[in-house]
Scaffold this active site. Structure first.
Site, PDB file in Angstrom:
ATOM      1  N   GLU A   3      -7.032  -4.270   4.478  1.00  0.00           N
ATOM      2  CA  GLU A   3      -6.153  -3.114   4.299  1.00  0.00           C
ATOM      3  C   GLU A   3      -4.726  -3.522   3.913  1.00  0.00           C
ATOM      4  O   GLU A   3      -3.768  -3.255   4.646  1.00  0.00           O
ATOM      5  CB  GLU A   3      -6.125  -2.348   5.622  1.00  0.00           C
ATOM      6  CG  GLU A   3      -5.588  -0.954   5.557  1.00  0.00           C
ATOM      7  CD  GLU A   3      -5.787  -0.293   6.908  1.00  0.00           C
ATOM      8  OE1 GLU A   3      -6.716   0.503   7.023  1.00  0.00           O
ATOM      9  OE2 GLU A   3      -5.020  -0.596   7.854  1.00  0.00           O
ATOM     10  N   ARG A  60       1.549  -4.764   1.114  1.00  0.00           N
ATOM     11  CA  ARG A  60       2.482  -5.671   0.430  1.00  0.00           C
ATOM     12  C   ARG A  60       1.816  -6.533  -0.637  1.00  0.00           C
ATOM     13  O   ARG A  60       2.332  -6.694  -1.738  1.00  0.00           O
ATOM     14  CB  ARG A  60       3.092  -6.575   1.518  1.00  0.00           C
ATOM     15  CG  ARG A  60       3.922  -7.712   1.086  1.00  0.00           C
ATOM     16  CD  ARG A  60       4.274  -8.617   2.276  1.00  0.00           C
ATOM     17  NE  ARG A  60       4.362  -7.887   3.520  1.00  0.00           N
ATOM     18  CZ  ARG A  60       5.428  -7.208   3.919  1.00  0.00           C
ATOM     19  NH1 ARG A  60       6.510  -7.199   3.184  1.00  0.00           N
ATOM     20  NH2 ARG A  60       5.429  -6.549   5.058  1.00  0.00           N
ATOM     21  N   CYS A 120      28.942   3.514   2.340  1.00  0.00           N
ATOM     22  CA  CYS A 120      30.068   3.376   3.253  1.00  0.00           C
ATOM     23  C   CYS A 120      29.541   2.856   4.591  1.00  0.00           C
ATOM     24  O   CYS A 120      29.475   3.572   5.590  1.00  0.00           O
ATOM     25  CB  CYS A 120      30.737   4.740   3.418  1.00  0.00           C
ATOM     26  SG  CYS A 120      32.339   4.581   4.152  1.00  0.00           S
TER      27      CYS A 120
HETATM   28  C1  LIG Z   1      -2.290   0.107   9.902  1.00  0.00           C
HETATM   29  C2  LIG Z   1      -1.695  -0.715   8.822  1.00  0.00           C
HETATM   30  N1  LIG Z   1      -2.514  -1.250   7.897  1.00  0.00           N
HETATM   31  C3  LIG Z   1      -2.017  -1.985   6.872  1.00  0.00           C
HETATM   32  C4  LIG Z   1      -0.662  -2.217   6.751  1.00  0.00           C
HETATM   33  C5  LIG Z   1      -0.184  -3.022   5.587  1.00  0.00           C
HETATM   34  O1  LIG Z   1       0.519  -4.163   5.928  1.00  0.00           O
HETATM   35  P1  LIG Z   1       0.974  -5.158   4.791  1.00  0.00           P
HETATM   36  O2  LIG Z   1       1.810  -4.379   3.850  1.00  0.00           O
HETATM   37  O3  LIG Z   1       1.756  -6.208   5.503  1.00  0.00           O
HETATM   38  O4  LIG Z   1      -0.260  -5.682   4.143  1.00  0.00           O
HETATM   39  C6  LIG Z   1       0.212  -1.690   7.694  1.00  0.00           C
HETATM   40  C7  LIG Z   1       1.652  -1.932   7.599  1.00  0.00           C
HETATM   41  O5  LIG Z   1       2.474  -1.607   8.401  1.00  0.00           O
HETATM   42  C8  LIG Z   1      -0.313  -0.902   8.765  1.00  0.00           C
HETATM   43  O6  LIG Z   1       0.477  -0.368   9.693  1.00  0.00           O
END
Ligand SMILES: Cc1ncc(COP(=O)(O)O)c(C=O)c1O
Length: 430
Positions: free
Chosen positions: A268, A271, A340
């Site tokens: 899942e 990033r 600011c």
């Molecule tokens: C439940 C869940 N899944 C997946 C992600 C994705 O994480 P990343 O962007 O580090 O892969 C997050 C990020 O906060 C998350 O809360």
């Protein structure tokens, strides 16, 4: 891997940065579609890739994910709306949209029930609320295994100080709680930001296996969550995807062996799919010299990219010289925005310590390109100081496409109203 990062940039994916700024204005988020598609391809060995849209949820990005077979995660009613607007249909196995959160607010509960969404519960209360509202469904549980990991204290998603997930010691109680409503715990999920640390990942896999065995053979899916890292600076690495997959797959195979039925393996990421595809283009509007410090002040601030002020996050930066001179000498500079607020500095470390960055000499009118800005960039934007939200552009092989126009002043003020004067004719406060 683009390392070491160049500090001068004239093009993004073959398109002149200056042309993008001229055509769409600044601050501007630019996403290179080819990078996203390449990233999706690199995860093909997992049964299912579910995009954590919180990283970058523009409809065009969701549409791109969907057309490449990527499922989607939603954490709010708004994200569910986005997913359906981008063409995701809730029904099916595996579910195209999963709602993963630690609470339902009223809107989210309504939306999940109305669309018959799959729900991944991060708190025992969610089980009760869902069970009362939608009994008899399959659910998954997001577990907190009792330990965490993360690139900053603020992104650690496991352990007793983390608000995320169902505490591992409460699993059996939560499975029983679900049964009271005819809910079946058909899957387990852990997102604890394992990063590049494979030793830590082995602990996570072990914790998942222990939990799945405890939950029993009704478990037909496990999710590794997100957390796949991307390098933001020299010395940082991608995870070894083969080793990462190997550990999760071995866990899955052992569970299949024990349960004697298939167990789906999901990942899942947010990033990993979008960070490196994204650039924030800003214009340098002032160059200030104060004692031995030089500041480049640009027209983007933490209202556009909050990661530096939130986590002291490092982003590679490059200058696009307006005169095309790519051989300028370099100097140490501090890069800040227009807000600011003293913390409106892009070159800061965790704790708010301001640091200098070696960049080419720049003048007002040059552009600054902040790189790796495609995840947790635009989506964390705000209207602080009544700044409009930035525009977003998607670069495809057929050229740049505006996928969000810059917010107008009218849109900025939308929904606000001044109450009518009091009827008792009391003198107004001066
Ligand atoms: C439940 C869940 N899944 C997946 C992600 C994705 O994480 P990343 O962007 O580090 O892969 C997050 C990020 O906060 C998350 O809360």
């Amino acid at each position: 891997m683009p390392e070491p990062w160049a500090t001068t940039r004239t093009e993004i994916a073959g398109i002149a940065v200056a042309e993008l700024a001229r055509r769409f204005g600044t601050p501007l988020f630019v996403y290179d579609q080819a990078v996203v598609v390449e990233r999706i391809g690199s995860l093909a060995r997992f049964d299912h890739v579910r995009y954590a849209q919180k990283a970058c949820s523009n409809l065009a990005v969701l549409d791109l994910m969907r057309r490449h077979g990527v499922l989607v995660d939603a954490v709010s009613a708004g994200e569910i709306h986005r997913a359906t607007r981008a063409g995701y249909r809730p029904a099916g196995t595996p579910p195209a949209i999963v709602y993963t959160a630690d609470i339902f607010d009223a809107d989210a509960l309504d939306q999940c029930a109305r669309l018959d969404l799959h729900v991944n519960c991060g708190s025992p209360d969610m089980i009760d609320q869902w069970g009362r509202r939608s009994p008899g469904r399959e659910i998954t549980l997001r577990l907190n295994p009792g330990f965490g990991h993360g690139h900053s204290r603020k992104t650690n998603t496991g352990g007793k100080q983390s608000k995320h997930g169902i505490w591992h010691e409460q699993l059996a109680e939560c499975v029983a709680r679900a049964q009271q409503y005819g809910l079946t715990v058909a899957g387990l999920h852990m997102h604890i930001g394992s990063g590049t640390d494979l030793e830590h990942l082995s602990r996570v896999c072990q914790a998942m296996e222990t939990a799945a065995v405890e939950a029993g053979p009704q478990v037909t899916s496990i999710s590794a969550g997100g957390g796949l890292p991307v390098p933001y600076q020299a010395g940082e690495r991608y995870v070894d995807l083969d080793a990462y997959y190997e550990r999760w797959n071995a866990t899955r195979l052992r569970l299949e062996d024990r349960f004697r039925h298939p167990v789906r393996l999901e990942i899942e990421p947010g990033r990993y799919l979008t960070a490196e595809a994204g650039y924030l283009v800003a214009e340098i509007r002032a160059v200030k010299r104060q004692a031995d410090n030089t500041f480049y002040l640009v027209d983007a601030g933490f209202n556009n990219l909050a990661r530096p002020i939130l986590y002291g996050a490092y982003h590679p930066m490059a200058i696009t010289p307006a005169d095309g001179d790519t051989a300028r000498s370099h100097r140490d500079v501090i890069v800040g925005g227009p807000l600011c607020e003293s913390g409106d500095i892009f070159t800061q470390e965790e704790g708010g310590f301001v640091v200098a960055r070696r960049l080419p000499e720049a003048r007002v009118g040059d552009l600054l390109v902040i790189e790796n800005a495609g995840a947790y960039g635009f989506v964390m934007g705000s209207n602080y100081n009544s700044k409009p939200l930035a525009a977003e552009v998607l670069l495809r092989s057929d050229g740049p496409h505006l996928i969000r126009r810059r917010q107008s002043v009218e849109e900025l003020l939308q929904g606000e109203s001044i109450p009518a004067p009091p009827t008792d004719h009391a003198a107004p406060h001066s």
